[in-house]
Design an enzyme around this catalytic site. Structure first.
Site, PDB file in Angstrom:
ATOM      1  N   GLY A 151     -26.254  27.215 -56.504  1.00  0.00           N
ATOM      2  CA  GLY A 151     -25.019  26.710 -56.804  1.00  0.00           C
ATOM      3  C   GLY A 151     -24.046  27.522 -57.603  1.00  0.00           C
ATOM      4  O   GLY A 151     -24.399  28.114 -58.574  1.00  0.00           O
ATOM      5  N   GLY A 192     -20.953  26.771 -58.844  1.00  0.00           N
ATOM      6  CA  GLY A 192     -19.945  26.172 -59.698  1.00  0.00           C
ATOM      7  C   GLY A 192     -19.603  27.152 -60.771  1.00  0.00           C
ATOM      8  O   GLY A 192     -19.735  28.381 -60.806  1.00  0.00           O
ATOM      9  N   PHE A 193     -19.093  26.567 -61.911  1.00  0.00           N
ATOM     10  CA  PHE A 193     -18.802  27.364 -63.072  1.00  0.00           C
ATOM     11  C   PHE A 193     -19.757  28.202 -63.692  1.00  0.00           C
ATOM     12  O   PHE A 193     -19.815  29.268 -64.254  1.00  0.00           O
ATOM     13  CB  PHE A 193     -18.134  26.539 -64.145  1.00  0.00           C
ATOM     14  N   GLY A 194     -21.056  27.612 -63.747  1.00  0.00           N
ATOM     15  CA  GLY A 194     -22.173  28.016 -64.420  1.00  0.00           C
ATOM     16  C   GLY A 194     -22.848  29.387 -63.589  1.00  0.00           C
ATOM     17  O   GLY A 194     -22.894  30.317 -63.710  1.00  0.00           O
ATOM     18  N   VAL A 248     -30.004  23.807 -50.629  1.00  0.00           N
ATOM     19  CA  VAL A 248     -31.308  24.113 -50.966  1.00  0.00           C
ATOM     20  C   VAL A 248     -32.111  22.629 -51.170  1.00  0.00           C
ATOM     21  O   VAL A 248     -31.676  21.783 -51.870  1.00  0.00           O
ATOM     22  CB  VAL A 248     -31.796  24.682 -52.503  1.00  0.00           C
ATOM     23  N   GLU A 271      -6.346  10.915 -66.102  1.00  0.00           N
ATOM     24  CA  GLU A 271      -5.166  11.919 -65.347  1.00  0.00           C
ATOM     25  C   GLU A 271      -4.879  11.579 -64.077  1.00  0.00           C
ATOM     26  O   GLU A 271      -3.638  11.629 -63.667  1.00  0.00           O
ATOM     27  CB  GLU A 271      -6.159  13.226 -65.298  1.00  0.00           C
ATOM     28  N   ASP A 276     -24.348  21.350 -65.995  1.00  0.00           N
ATOM     29  CA  ASP A 276     -24.482  20.042 -66.077  1.00  0.00           C
ATOM     30  C   ASP A 276     -25.818  19.769 -65.456  1.00  0.00           C
ATOM     31  O   ASP A 276     -26.210  18.477 -66.061  1.00  0.00           O
ATOM     32  CB  ASP A 276     -23.410  19.579 -64.883  1.00  0.00           C
TER      33      ASP A 276
END
Ligand code: FAD
Length: 443
Positions: free
Chosen positions: A19, A21-23, A87, A178, A308
């Protein structure tokens, strides 16, 4: 099981990150000069900046201005390898992950798979609603909302017309709020020019929130301001209410009212996206991996989870850190350093979340923010909040090109009060056969 996937063996410990993403991305960057081989596996070949997805869905931004290919972001990082694959499972004892392109061996495994939408078992909701978790979702939503308006031009029946023009958003968190603000801007400034034959007063935007406040988790001031802003923009906010069913046309609310819409946007919850193979005790009820203060998954010293998908329970965060970008980024950076410490047999450093605050924008000149500065919380709203939100989001985007593109697009949108990406490219949500309500609905 397939054989081992062909990835050059550098003869160094291999850190496999699932993954980007941000992490996962923060971790891959943090390991740039570490004596390891970094193998990032993601089912897509780009990093996505999800906080601006709703702007793709509402025609403010092009999709390519909020994504960036991994190979481009990390070009020049010699120890970095990327494989586009999903995965499927983990064999902790054999130290391999099974992927859609074969097995990948690891010395250290980091799970950074984020979340997926949570429909709480409601299959009908899953089938008929549109969620906002990927670029594909955002484009499908944009296609659907624009296609509905194109079709509405041919419709005379009031109820059918309303089903095309009305929107129901479920979930009063940042995404729902939003989204509602952005739709009301389309209604005020863009659609009246594009669809002069339609009476835009018939376009209703409903936001349904199960709890008593919007933006739960933010301050009471932020929640109250968000509600006030949405009401000023003519959004119908249903607090302390819940959607009990949706069949692609009729929305039933807990309070008994019914609404009609062909576009229900599901922003009511997420759940972890774990991978099969680890001991059941490692996974909590929240579908997040239980991790210690070093992000090690319970029961494993060479398998980590962050962002997350990880739940690190601390006195300040008994249910884990908030599922937003900053904990993921900060955990990724620290884990990079801790993996180096592991290799050097040095003690690991525990994670401590530095909460910088939370923000949400609700259309032009309207935003709310709870900002942490020098240990104190400040609330910003209105113009100032909106400027701060814009500034923070442009800076946080990955890649200089994306920052410039978004900055220019926003500048243009601001001056012209336009949202120029009103393309219908690809599929809209499949239209239903004609439907009619049995009982009188709010239309
Ligand atoms: C619409 C929306 C708006 C948001 N707005 C904000 C905001 O304003 N501010 C904020 O701080 N946060 C916001 N968030 C939350 C924020 O995006 C997340 O908290 C953050 O992305 C978490 O980072 P992560 O690294 O844990 O996971 P993600 O960023 O979700 O990355 C997970 C990655 O794992 C990959 N993946 C998943 N499963 C597999 C698998 N089996 N095999 C291979 N790859 C896999 C995915 O393709 C993805 O690239 C928003 C999220 C959404 C969806």
């Amino acid at each position: 099981m397939e054989g081992l996937t062909k990835i050059a063996d550098l003869g160094k410990p291999r850190v496999v990150i699932v993954g980007g993403g941000f992490g996962g991305l923060a971790l891959a960057k943090a390991l740039a000069s570490a004596p390891v081989q970094v193998v990032l596996i993601d089912k897509q070949n780009y990093h996505g900046f999800w906080p601006l997805l709703y702007q793709v869905a509402t025609a403010s931004l092009n999709a390519d201005s909020i994504v960036s290919p991994f190979r481009k972001i990390l070009t020049g990082q010699d120890n970095f390898y990327f494989r586009m694959a999903e995965v499927k499972s983990i064999d902790a004892a054999a130290q391999v992950v099974e992927t859609s392109i074969g097995q990948v061996r690891f010395d250290y495994l980091v799970l950074a798979t984020g979340t997926t939408s949570n429909f709480f078992g409601d299959k009908q909701m899953e089938k008929y609603s549109i969620c906002l978790k990927s670029v594909t979702d955002a484009i499908e939503l944009r296609n659907t909302l624009l296609s509905n308006f194109e079709q509405a031009l041919q419709i005379g029946d009031v109820e059918q017309l309303n089903s095309m023009l009305d929107f129901v958003i479920v979930g009063g968190g940042p995404t729902g709020v939003e989204m509602a603000g952005a739709l009301s801007e389309l209604r005020a400034h863009v659609f009246p020019r594009d669809y002069r034959e339609l009476d835009l007063k018939q376009m209703d935007i409903h936001l349904v929130q199960s709890g008593p406040v919007l933006l739960k988790g933010m301050s009471a001031e932020a929640s109250a301001h968000a509600l006030k802003y949405l009401e000023e923009l003519g959004v119908q906010v249903w607090l302390d209410n819940r959607v009990t069913s949706y069949d692609g046309y009729t929305v039933k609310l807990k309070s008994g009212e019914q609404l009609v819409t062909r576009t229900l946007i599901w922003a009511a919850g997420v759940t972890g996206a774990p991978i099969a193979g680890l001991a059941p005790e490692a996974l909590l009820k929240s579908n997040r991996y239980q991790v210690n203060e070093f992000n090690q998954v319970a029961g494993y010293d060479h398998i980590f989870a962050l962002g997350d998908i990880a739940q690190m329970t601390t006195p300040a965060y008994p249910e884990g850190h908030p599922q937003v970008a900053q904990p993921a980024i900060q955990q990724g950076k620290l884990l990079g350093q801790n993996i180096e410490r592991l290799l050097q047999k040095q003690p690991l450093r525990p994670f401590k979340y530095d909460d910088k605050g939370t923000m949400a924008t609700i259309g032009r000149h309207r935003a709310v923010g709870d900002i942490q500065l020098f240990g104190k919380q400040y609330h910003i709203t209105g113009w100032l909040g909106w400027l701060a939100w814009s500034f923070v989001h442009v800076l946080a985007l990955v890649g200089f090109r994306n920052r410039i593109t978004v900055f220019l697009a926003w500048g243009w949108n601001y001056i012209t009060q336009d949202k120029g990406m009103r393309y219908i490219i690809g599929k809209a949500k499949a239209p239903l056969e004609e439907k009619q309500l049995d009982e009188k609905a709010i239309v």
